[in-house]
Write an enzyme that holds these catalytic residues in place. Sequence first.
Site, PDB file in Angstrom:
ATOM      1  N   CYS A  85       1.585  -3.879   4.162  1.00 22.91           N
ATOM      2  CA  CYS A  85       0.888  -2.949   4.353  1.00 22.91           C
ATOM      3  C   CYS A  85       0.502  -2.872   5.971  1.00 22.91           C
ATOM      4  CB  CYS A  85      -0.786  -3.167   3.877  1.00 22.91           C
ATOM      5  SG  CYS A  85      -1.745  -4.322   4.780  1.00 22.91           S
ATOM      6  N   GLY A  86       0.082  -1.923   6.594  1.00 24.93           N
ATOM      7  CA  GLY A  86       0.001  -1.445   7.716  1.00 24.93           C
ATOM      8  C   GLY A  86      -0.537  -2.657   8.751  1.00 24.93           C
ATOM      9  N   THR A  87      -1.511  -3.385   8.511  1.00 24.66           N
ATOM     10  CA  THR A  87      -2.005  -4.378   9.407  1.00 24.66           C
ATOM     11  C   THR A  87      -1.881  -5.943   8.606  1.00 24.66           C
ATOM     12  OG1 THR A  87      -4.308  -4.458   8.577  1.00 24.66           O
ATOM     13  CG2 THR A  87      -3.851  -3.172  10.310  1.00 24.66           C
ATOM     14  N   GLY A  88      -1.885  -5.829   7.241  1.00 25.95           N
ATOM     15  CA  GLY A  88      -2.049  -7.194   6.385  1.00 25.95           C
ATOM     16  C   GLY A  88      -3.309  -7.829   6.243  1.00 25.95           C
ATOM     17  N   ILE A  89      -4.263  -7.271   7.192  1.00 26.10           N
ATOM     18  CA  ILE A  89      -5.369  -8.085   7.060  1.00 26.10           C
ATOM     19  C   ILE A  89      -6.271  -7.938   5.647  1.00 26.10           C
ATOM     20  CG2 ILE A  89      -8.062  -7.944   7.915  1.00 26.10           C
ATOM     21  CD1 ILE A  89      -6.583  -7.159  10.679  1.00 26.10           C
ATOM     22  N   GLY A  90      -6.355  -6.520   5.126  1.00 27.24           N
ATOM     23  CA  GLY A  90      -7.135  -6.139   3.972  1.00 27.24           C
ATOM     24  C   GLY A  90      -6.274  -6.693   2.709  1.00 27.24           C
ATOM     25  N   ASP A 117       0.864  -1.130   0.043  1.00 24.13           N
ATOM     26  CA  ASP A 117      -0.114  -0.029   0.141  1.00 24.13           C
ATOM     27  C   ASP A 117       0.980   1.475   0.015  1.00 24.13           C
ATOM     28  OD1 ASP A 117       0.822   0.487   2.531  1.00 24.13           O
ATOM     29  OD2 ASP A 117      -1.241   0.146   3.528  1.00 24.13           O
TER      30      ASP A 117
END
Length: 96
Positions: free
Chosen positions: A63-68, A8
């Site tokens: 990315c920041g959390t990796g969840i998305g 991202d």
Amino acid sequence: MKIAIGCDPNAQKEKEEVIAFIEKKGYGTVEDFGSEDSIYANVAIKVSEAVASGGYDRGILICGTGIGMSISANKVKGAYCLLYTSPSPRDYAASR
């Protein structure tokens, strides 16, 4: 080994560090699928499709959390994504 990588817009620096690490260690060739798209799912899908089609051996998404990113990647038929969070600084330093 051919590796596809994308992130991202907030993870550009980290992506560049990962690319440099892979190239320094000789783990394979890396193709950067970008980070400019503010819709991170588009990058995740491009990388996942590249791997699922057989054009690349592995894919890395950051990315920041990796969840998305992991949810988006797993929507691509033939792609299997796992969420891996950052190692501790001690583990990271030991791998360098």
